[in-house]
Design an enzyme around this catalytic site. Structure first.
Site, PDB file in Angstrom:
ATOM      1  N   HIS A  35       8.762  21.354  15.234  1.00 61.66           N
ATOM      2  CA  HIS A  35       8.684  22.760  14.813  1.00 61.66           C
ATOM      3  C   HIS A  35       7.240  23.202  14.618  1.00 61.66           C
ATOM      4  O   HIS A  35       6.358  22.400  14.310  1.00 61.66           O
ATOM      5  CB  HIS A  35       9.559  23.037  13.574  1.00 61.66           C
ATOM      6  CG  HIS A  35       9.058  22.505  12.272  1.00 61.66           C
ATOM      7  ND1 HIS A  35       9.898  22.040  11.284  1.00 61.66           N
ATOM      8  CD2 HIS A  35       7.811  22.372  11.752  1.00 61.66           C
ATOM      9  CE1 HIS A  35       9.199  21.665  10.231  1.00 61.66           C
ATOM     10  NE2 HIS A  35       7.925  21.849  10.497  1.00 61.66           N
ATOM     11  N   GLU A  94      12.423  26.164  14.136  1.00 60.99           N
ATOM     12  CA  GLU A  94      13.133  24.909  14.337  1.00 60.99           C
ATOM     13  C   GLU A  94      13.616  24.791  15.784  1.00 60.99           C
ATOM     14  O   GLU A  94      13.654  25.787  16.518  1.00 60.99           O
ATOM     15  CB  GLU A  94      14.328  24.849  13.376  1.00 60.99           C
ATOM     16  CG  GLU A  94      13.954  24.933  11.891  1.00 60.99           C
ATOM     17  CD  GLU A  94      13.367  23.634  11.336  1.00 60.99           C
ATOM     18  OE1 GLU A  94      12.874  22.793  12.107  1.00 60.99           O
ATOM     19  OE2 GLU A  94      13.409  23.468  10.104  1.00 60.99           O
ATOM     20  N   ASN A 153      10.106  17.138  14.109  1.00 60.99           N
ATOM     21  CA  ASN A 153      11.067  17.589  15.128  1.00 60.99           C
ATOM     22  C   ASN A 153      10.448  18.588  16.108  1.00 60.99           C
ATOM     23  O   ASN A 153      11.150  19.205  16.892  1.00 60.99           O
ATOM     24  CB  ASN A 153      12.314  18.192  14.472  1.00 60.99           C
ATOM     25  CG  ASN A 153      12.002  19.447  13.660  1.00 60.99           C
ATOM     26  OD1 ASN A 153      10.862  19.911  13.629  1.00 60.99           O
ATOM     27  ND2 ASN A 153      13.008  20.005  13.006  1.00 60.99           N
ATOM     28  N   ASP A 170       4.216  31.078   7.044  1.00 63.73           N
ATOM     29  CA  ASP A 170       5.580  31.067   6.516  1.00 63.73           C
ATOM     30  C   ASP A 170       5.618  30.987   5.000  1.00 63.73           C
ATOM     31  O   ASP A 170       4.597  30.744   4.350  1.00 63.73           O
ATOM     32  CB  ASP A 170       6.373  29.893   7.131  1.00 63.73           C
ATOM     33  CG  ASP A 170       5.556  28.609   7.250  1.00 63.73           C
ATOM     34  OD1 ASP A 170       4.549  28.482   6.533  1.00 63.73           O
ATOM     35  OD2 ASP A 170       5.920  27.737   8.049  1.00 63.73           O
TER      36      ASP A 170
HETATM   37  C1  F6R Z   1       3.361  24.882   7.274  1.00 60.21           C
HETATM   38  C2  F6R Z   1       4.199  24.886   8.460  1.00 60.21           C
HETATM   39  C3  F6R Z   1       4.799  23.656   9.036  1.00 60.21           C
HETATM   40  C4  F6R Z   1       3.939  22.400   8.901  1.00 60.21           C
HETATM   41  C5  F6R Z   1       4.678  21.194   9.440  1.00 60.21           C
HETATM   42  C6  F6R Z   1       3.914  19.901   9.210  1.00 60.21           C
HETATM   43  O1  F6R Z   1       2.958  26.194   6.901  1.00 60.21           O
HETATM   44  O2  F6R Z   1       4.454  25.930   8.966  1.00 60.21           O
HETATM   45  O3  F6R Z   1       5.099  23.876  10.396  1.00 60.21           O
HETATM   46  O4  F6R Z   1       2.730  22.575   9.585  1.00 60.21           O
HETATM   47  O5  F6R Z   1       5.936  21.082   8.818  1.00 60.21           O
HETATM   48  O6  F6R Z   1       3.870  19.623   7.852  1.00 60.21           O
HETATM   49  P1  F6R Z   1       2.985  18.422   7.277  1.00 60.21           P
HETATM   50  O7  F6R Z   1       1.562  18.791   7.519  1.00 60.21           O
HETATM   51  O8  F6R Z   1       3.316  18.366   5.809  1.00 60.21           O
HETATM   52  O9  F6R Z   1       3.390  17.207   8.036  1.00 60.21           O
END
Ligand code: F6R
Length: 231
Positions: A132, A137, A130, A64
């Site tokens: 995701h 989401e 959450n 992303d």
């Molecule tokens: C990152 C991504 C997100 C993260 C998730 C966890 O490219 O796609 O899904 O993997 O938000 O983020 P952290 O590791 O910062 O807790």
């Protein structure tokens, strides 16, 4: 569901295991790697940088990218990847969605096409509090492909720690869809810290629901989970 889960309380061992899994994939001939950003990945990328891994004949696709942040912005995912991985361990080609494209919807479609033509041998994943995956989401259909998303308030809040204030956190992103992620041959999911307990429990013990996107992985044939949580 074929999930191989390893609980490692010692984070140094956990990330060393992550590195070993990636090295093994390379040895087995993997050439296309799906990559992730986020705090969870920092210690892994540190280990990769210190290793003798050579990705120079491989291709990477990031999950992303924020919409609207210049590529040079310190919090764009392109900058994150350059600083934490690509400068030290370059790939033959590294793809990220272009969050500055004039037409981001068209960019999402073009990214999905590139992804489908390449076929991912491996996908690295974190999870949001959450549930995701990527920026899919709660409520995202499991058959979604790469698309533009409006980030939830909770995700913007969780990511505000990287910006001066929540107002600076972009409101939209381009993300691989859930079905784009599920096409990867092998998925390595890393879940570290208590905040990840609820989504991880939902994946391992809960019913499949679009309200917790990570539960889509229950349909995948080859998932490896590394976690420090007793579940
Ligand atoms: C990152 C991504 C997100 C993260 C998730 C966890 O490219 O796609 O899904 O993997 O938000 O983020 P952290 O590791 O910062 O807790």
């Amino acid at each position: 569901m074929t999930i191989h889960i390893e609980v490692l309380k010692d984070l140094d061992l956990l990330y060393a295991k992550g590195l070993a899994i990636i090295e093994a994939k390379l040895e087995q001939g993997a050439t296309t790697f799906g990559l992730a950003t986020g705090g969870t990945m920092l210690p892994l990328y540190e280990k990769i940088r210190a290793s003798s891994i050579d990705f120079s004949s491989c291709v990477s696709f990031n999950l992303d990218e924020y919409v609207g942040l210049p590529a040079t912005h310190s919090e764009s995912y392109r900058t994150f990847m350059r600083m934490n991985l690509f400068d030290a361990k370059p790939f033959a080609k590294s793809e990220l969605p272009d969050g500055l494209a004039a037409d981001v919807e068209a960019e999402a479609i073009a990214y999905e096409e590139k992804l489908q033509n390449a076929h991912l041998n491996f996908q690295l994943l974190g999870i949001g509090e959450n549930g995701h995956i990527g920026f899919n989401e709660p409520g995202t259909p499991f058959d979604s492909t790469t698309h533009v998303v409006e980030l939830t308030q909770s995700t913007r809040q969780a990511n505000a720690r990287f910006f001066n204030s929540i107002d600076e956190v972009p409101t939209h992103a381009i993300t691989m869809g859930i079905s784009s992620i599920l096409r990867a041959d092998t998925i390595l999911l890393i879940a570290v810290g208590e905040k990840k307990r609820r989504p991880l429990e939902a994946l391992l013990k809960g019913d499949q629901t679009t309200e917790v996107p990570v539960t889509a992985l229950q349909d995948h044939k080859n998932i490896i989970i590394l976690t420090d949580l007793d579940i």
